[in-house]
Design an enzyme around this catalytic site. Structure first.
Site, PDB file in Angstrom:
ATOM      1  N   HIS A   1     -10.909  -4.910  10.102  1.00 52.28           N
ATOM      2  CA  HIS A   1     -11.637  -4.611   8.875  1.00 52.28           C
ATOM      3  C   HIS A   1     -12.796  -3.675   9.128  1.00 52.28           C
ATOM      4  CE1 HIS A   1      -9.482  -8.062   7.191  1.00 52.28           C
ATOM      5  NE2 HIS A   1      -9.795  -7.577   6.020  1.00 52.28           N
TER       6      HIS A   1
ATOM      7  N   GLU B   1       0.808  -1.231   0.000  1.00 48.02           N
ATOM      8  CA  GLU B   1       0.000   0.000   0.000  1.00 48.02           C
ATOM      9  C   GLU B   1       0.829   1.264   0.000  1.00 48.02           C
ATOM     10  OE1 GLU B   1      -0.895  -2.560   1.673  1.00 48.02           O
ATOM     11  OE2 GLU B   1      -2.965  -2.927   1.116  1.00 48.02           O
TER      12      GLU B   1
END
Lengths: 364, 430
Positions: A169, A100
């Site tokens: 998450h 990322e």
């Protein structure tokens, strides 16, 4: 300078995946087939609206490209980029390795040299790994270069508390990113504003972070056929009212509207505003509302500490203190890592009964 | 010792293809380079001693050049550079050195503040690489970026102004020593966090490939990413090596291995100190070169850059170099062995090039002196310019936060905050 399109989101037909407590997001309006056919526009789901906006912008400007994990051949883990790699090729819809920080930095470098990349975080939480690049480079490079380089990136992805996805998450990064100077943040909540904000974010010369919510991707709505772009800095009036201003965004909008049904039955008239622009705040729309109702309730999914609600409370106190008849009430998620267990998860986020209770308290 | 190339030099690089992953950079032949002692033939084996001298003496050099002690050169055809090139290289290196020395002076006189990292001793790397580039090629650097900016063509007065924090600086005084940017000359920064610039460089290389393949332009622009030995233990380095090799991006990763990351010796922080070896692990050639010898660097750079231009992908080049000063002007530089510093001082790249140029009759001492004088004057003029330039006004405070200042949002009165007249004065509430 105001936006080209104002909208009042009426009834939205749709259901959302959620826990057992809440069944429908908002009141469903039955549509007969005949009336549906005669209405202009077309119906689609929120993720399709995002894709439509993205596709239109990619058609319009060949510099627009997408970087992310599984955005290409897989079509995006929430299908926002489905079909785009086949249409535009592997370079314009780039499947990145799982890195990322580096591919976000790559987007910054590409933006500095002329492209307009969109970075998809498979889950917004993963963008914590890209915080270095988002803060230092996306946010700051325009300034530290003395205005020489623009970084027209869009950073988007699904976030928020889903259905038992576990703590990592289920993160809400809007509070972490909000202090970064030089970025704008918007949160979409309906197919209509999702498409409009996506297009606006892509066209903007500023780096924009677009927050989507995992549970809202299957919302269905009829949106116009004509092209439209919304303003990144404006809030959306969801339901005009007189008694209390409820400020919310993203998924909590639906909890608020559900609570609104109950409140209306009890005789209250809440004004609901979806603030949409998390940074900067649209103090005009918000201010006008406060001047009318004199009571403010903020309902958000962010954590209590240092969240959007906290900033909004401060901003309202600074600017509209004289218009308030009561203290601002802010309902946020608990400062708790989102638990896996369904019941615990429910109690982490704000539920409609709490909203009803808060309004009743405020309007005493 | 003079150093010149014979026809053998035309096989200067042992850049291996991606398929072969055995160690690149094996010694081609014993090499003596400008000013140093000849190296033994054995391959480097990791030993636990920290003595950098001992370690350095076993280092492998990828580019070899034979020492020609006795023969006089009959013509310049066997030389690595022409006279014009030699003068360009000399001027650029001297500019870098003189500029950095002036920075030190100005810092101690209180004209510039903060963290200033000087490049003395490493000029061969900057000059060797950047002087091969076109204007459209991009350079990305770290906080030790003054000389990279100068080599790329940013005028010395703009860099000095930036260091003084004046509005005529290349970044309007908003960047400072560690953030040199130039859109005109394609210097993409100047980054304070190490490793932060490598993805940006990868992105610039990506744009080059995009232009070729999506826009169908005839684009062969190359990006150079400069960074140090400390960065080579950072995740972003490895992530970008992977992506660059995967997509065959036109980028060259240039490691300026000066053995020290502030006070941390490279040998104490790295499990395998041979950084060039990490290239083949990702599928790109890894080359090691003597970074104190501008001619060697230039030969390696030529090959790496043209590889990238041809679309063959990235290269990792490890330049063994040394910084004569401390990490920054605030660094007391107490940890480095004085013997090590003395050793490298004898290998000053500028002195070495001067010697080469004169001994090979490419230019006379007088011509070089003239260049030095010109540069000294240029630097003096840059300081004067910076001194006389105005400091930024308050109105500049809010100007470049957003490219589109609507990003400051809508104020309570319904107007965009950037429309507030106080915005241009820098006093608006945002």
């Amino acid at each position: 300078i105001r936006s080209e399109a104002r909208t009042i989101s009426g009834a939205i037909n749709g259901s959302r995946k959620t826990g057992k407590v809440i069944t429908k997001a908002v009141a469903a309006q039955a549509e007969s087939p005949a009336s549906a056919a005669s209405k202009p526009g077309h119906e689609l789901l929120l993720f399709e609206a995002l894709r439509e906006g993205l596709e239109e912008e990619m058609d319009r400007d060949p510099r627009v490209c997408v970087f992310g994990e599984d955005v290409g051949h897989y079509g995006g883990s929430y299908k926002v980029t489905k079909g785009l790699a086949e249409k535009y090729g592997d370079l314009r819809v780039l499947d990145t390795p799982i890195a990322e920080n580096s591919f976000t930095g790559m987007a910054v470098g590409a933006a500095m040299t002329g492209l307009r990349p969109i970075v998809e975080g498979m889950n917004m939480g993963f963008l914590l790994l890209a915080f270095n690049q988002i803060s230092d480079n996306c946010g700051m490079l325009h300034y530290t270069s003395g205005g020489q380089f623009t970084i027209p990136t869009v950073i988007r992805g699904p976030g928020g508390v889903g259905r038992q996805l576990g703590a990592e998450h289920s993160q809400r990064l809007e509070s972490y990113f909000q202090s970064i100077p030089g970025i704008q943040m918007v949160a979409c909540s309906t197919p209509y504003n999702a498409k409009g904000l996506m297009k606006a974010a892509i066209r903007s010369e500023n780096p924009v972070v677009l927050f989507e919510h995992v549970l809202l991707y299957n919302l269905k709505e009829r949106i116009p056929d004509e092209e439209y772009v919304l303003s990144l800095e404006e809030a959306e009036m969801v339901r005009p009212g007189e008694h209390v201003t409820i400020l919310t965004y993203s998924r909590m909008r639906y909890h608020v509207m559900q609570a609104a049904k109950t409140l209306v039955n009890k005789g209250y008239d809440p004004e609901v505003i979806d603030i949409r622009s998390l940074k900067p705040f649209d103090l005009y729309t918000i201010g006008n509302s406060i001047k009318k109702t004199h009571r403010v309730l903020i309902v958000e999914e962010c954590m209590r500490t240092g969240g959007i609600g906290a900033s909004l409370t401060a901003a309202i106190n600074e600017n509209f203190h004289d218009y308030l008849d009561a203290q601002i009430v802010c309902l946020s998620s608990q400062d708790v890592p989102t638990p896996y267990a369904g019941t615990l998860e429910e109690w982490t986020v704000v539920q409609p009964p709490q909203i009803v209770a808060a309004v009743e308290q405020l309007c005493k | 010792m003079a150093c010149s190339a014979t026809a053998k030099i035309l096989q200067p690089l042992s850049i291996r293809s991606a398929e072969k992953s055995e160690s690149c950079g094996k010694m081609l032949s014993p090499s003596s380079f400008l000013g140093s002692t000849p190296l033994p033939k054995k391959l480097f084996s990791v030993n636990k001693t920290i003595s950098p001298l001992a370690r350095r003496s076993a280092t492998i050099v990828a580019v070899s050049s034979d020492v020609v002690k006795e023969k006089k050169l009959k013509s310049t055809q066997n030389l690595l550079i022409t006279k014009e090139e030699g003068l360009v290289l000399y001027e650029d290196m001297y500019l870098g050195r003189a500029f950095e020395d002036m920075c030190a002076q100005m810092y101690y006189r209180g004209k510039m503040f903060g963290f200033v990292h000087l490049y003395n001793g490493q000029e061969a790397v900057s000059t060797g690489f950047i002087k091969l580039l076109k204007k459209e090629d991009c350079v990305v650097s770290t906080y030790r970026d003054h000389v990279h900016a100068l080599s790329k063509g940013v005028p010395a007065r703009q860099v000095m102004s930036e260091l003084f924090g004046k509005t005529t600086g290349c970044c309007r005084g908003q960047g400072g020593s560690m953030h040199m940017f130039s859109k005109e000359h394609n210097v993409l920064g100047g980054f304070a966090f190490i490793g932060e610039g490598i993805p940006v460089a990868t992105g610039a290389a990506f744009t080059s490939k995009y232009k070729r393949e999506v826009f169908k332009e005839d684009c062969d622009e190359v990006t150079l990413a400069f960074f140090g030995d400390g960065t080579c233990n950072n995740g972003q380095f490895f992530e970008c090596l992977n992506m660059a090799a995967l997509w065959k991006l036109p980028i060259v990763f240039v490691v300026e291995n000066n053995l020290w990351a502030i006070g941390m010796s490279h040998l104490r922080s790295t499990s395998d100190p041979q950084i060039w070896k990490k290239g083949p692990a990702f599928g790109m050639p890894g080359v090691h070169v003597d970074g104190m010898d501008v001619l060697k660097v230039r030969e390696v750079a030529k090959e790496a850059v043209s590889r990238a231009r041809r679309g063959e992908g990235p290269t990792l080049v490890e330049c063994e170099t040394y910084r004569f000063r401390g990490h920054s002007l605030a660094d007391p530089d107490e940890l480095r062995d004085p013997a090590e510093k003395a050793h490298y001082a004898t290998r000053d790249p500028i002195t070495a090039l001067k010697k080469y140029v004169i001994e090979n009759k490419l230019a006379s001492e007088a011509e070089l002196k003239a260049i030095e004088k010109k540069i000294d004057e240029e630097i003096e003029e840059a300081v004067e310019f910076a001194d006389e330039s105005p400091v930024p006004e308050r109105s500049q405070l809010l100007e470049n936060v957003f490219a589109d200042p609507k990003g400051f949002g809508i104020g309570p009165d319904g107007k965009y905050r950037c429309e507030d007249p106080k915005f241009t004065q820098g006093t608006a509430q945002v």
